[in-house]
Scaffold this active site. Structure first.
Site, PDB file in Angstrom:
ATOM      1  N   HIS A   1       4.337   2.550  -7.823  1.00  0.00           N
ATOM      2  CA  HIS A   1       4.171   1.963  -6.487  1.00  0.00           C
ATOM      3  C   HIS A   1       3.207   0.794  -6.537  1.00  0.00           C
ATOM      4  CE1 HIS A   1       0.099   3.638  -5.595  1.00  0.00           C
ATOM      5  NE2 HIS A   1       0.486   4.587  -6.424  1.00  0.00           N
TER       6      HIS A   1
ATOM      7  N   CYS B   1       3.547   9.110  -8.768  1.00  0.00           N
ATOM      8  CA  CYS B   1       2.094   9.069  -8.723  1.00  0.00           C
ATOM      9  C   CYS B   1       1.562  10.104  -7.737  1.00  0.00           C
ATOM     10  CB  CYS B   1       1.631   7.669  -8.310  1.00  0.00           C
ATOM     11  SG  CYS B   1      -0.162   7.424  -8.382  1.00  0.00           S
TER      12      CYS B   1
ATOM     13  N   ARG C   1      -0.553   8.519  -0.400  1.00  0.00           N
ATOM     14  CA  ARG C   1       0.220   7.669   0.510  1.00  0.00           C
ATOM     15  C   ARG C   1       1.671   7.523   0.090  1.00  0.00           C
ATOM     16  NH1 ARG C   1      -3.464   2.601  -0.526  1.00  0.00           N
ATOM     17  NH2 ARG C   1      -3.035   3.444  -2.617  1.00  0.00           N
TER      18      ARG C   1
ATOM     19  N   ASP D   1      -0.766   9.609  -5.742  1.00  0.00           N
ATOM     20  CA  ASP D   1      -1.302   8.897  -4.581  1.00  0.00           C
ATOM     21  C   ASP D   1      -0.832   9.564  -3.281  1.00  0.00           C
ATOM     22  OD1 ASP D   1      -1.578   6.869  -2.432  1.00  0.00           O
ATOM     23  OD2 ASP D   1      -2.158   5.526  -4.063  1.00  0.00           O
TER      24      ASP D   1
ATOM     25  N   CYS E   1      -1.110   0.378  -7.308  1.00  0.00           N
ATOM     26  CA  CYS E   1      -1.438   1.675  -7.918  1.00  0.00           C
ATOM     27  C   CYS E   1      -2.851   1.661  -8.505  1.00  0.00           C
ATOM     28  CB  CYS E   1      -0.435   2.015  -9.013  1.00  0.00           C
ATOM     29  SG  CYS E   1      -0.739   3.612  -9.813  1.00  0.00           S
TER      30      CYS E   1
END
Length: 218
Positions: A111, A52, A56, A54, A114
């Site tokens: 994750h 992803c 983080r 993302d 998400c």
């Protein structure tokens, strides 16, 4: 939203990036031999990571990997479109990684929490977010499966995230170069979930049809 600027008129986010790059250059000088060796030889990553976007969830941090070890594809909700979806961006990276770099392991990593998977349940603005709306459709099969299974509401997002990873493994097998390499025993594909709360990875066990801690495999 207006960007904040420092006294010299530079955007503070860009200033942070500049200062980070300055620290990297100092590290580069300390490890010059390592970086120049990377630049002067063909890359040989140990696995293809499809994850992803993302901010983080950073693959190199999660796996404690050095530059040159991961060949990465990152997008909203770690999607692998089926080969007939005509998404050349993902397909080209898969084919290059397997066919030209000789990668023998592919990891699809989702994750917890998400937002990309959850976003299908939210309103997407027509027109202005047309690309996002079309992309989120790739997560719909997982949503439909979990809804049909009547998973309790408090467990639904995590269950959908896991099911979504499993669907992406199926999609990987629609690529000739992946399927042929897997059938020949030259390539393995793996489904993982990163837990942002405790930093652990879980792996999908296709034989058992369930999930277990990645480190439990060893």
């Amino acid at each position: 939203m207006t960007s904040q600027k420092d006294a010299s008129g530079i955007d503070l986010d860009i200033r942070d990036a500049m200062e980070g790059h300055e620290r990297f250059r100092q590290q580069f000088e300390r490890d010059r031999y390592f970086y120049q060796n990377l630049a002067n030889r063909k890359q040989k990553p140990r696995l293809l990571w499809i994850g992803c976007a993302d901010s983080r969830v950073v693959p190199a941090t999660i796996t404690n990997s050095d530059p040159g070890e991961l060949f990465e594809i990152r997008n909203i909700a770690n999607v692998v479109p089926p080969s007939d979806a005509a998404d050349d961006t993902i397909g080209a990276a898969i084919e290059y990684g397997v066919g030209h770099l000789g990668i023998d392991d592919i990891v699809v990593c989702g994750h917890t929490g998400c937002g990309g998977v959850a976003a299908l349940l939210e309103e997407v603005v027509p027109g202005r977010e047309a690309h996002l709306g079309r992309w989120l459709e790739f997560t719909r099969p997982a949503h439909q499966l979990i809804e049909a299974a009547r998973v309790p509401a408090e467990e639904r997002l995590t269950a959908t995230i896991k099911a979504h990873v499993q669907f992406q493994l199926d999609n990987l097998m629609t690529y000739d170069i992946v399927r042929e390499a897997v059938e020949a025993g030259k390539l393995n594909i793996h489904g993982w979930i990163y837990d942002m709360q405790d930093g652990s990875l879980s792996a999908y066990d296709a034989g058992a049809g369930g999930w277990r801690g990645l480190l439990d495999e060893f």
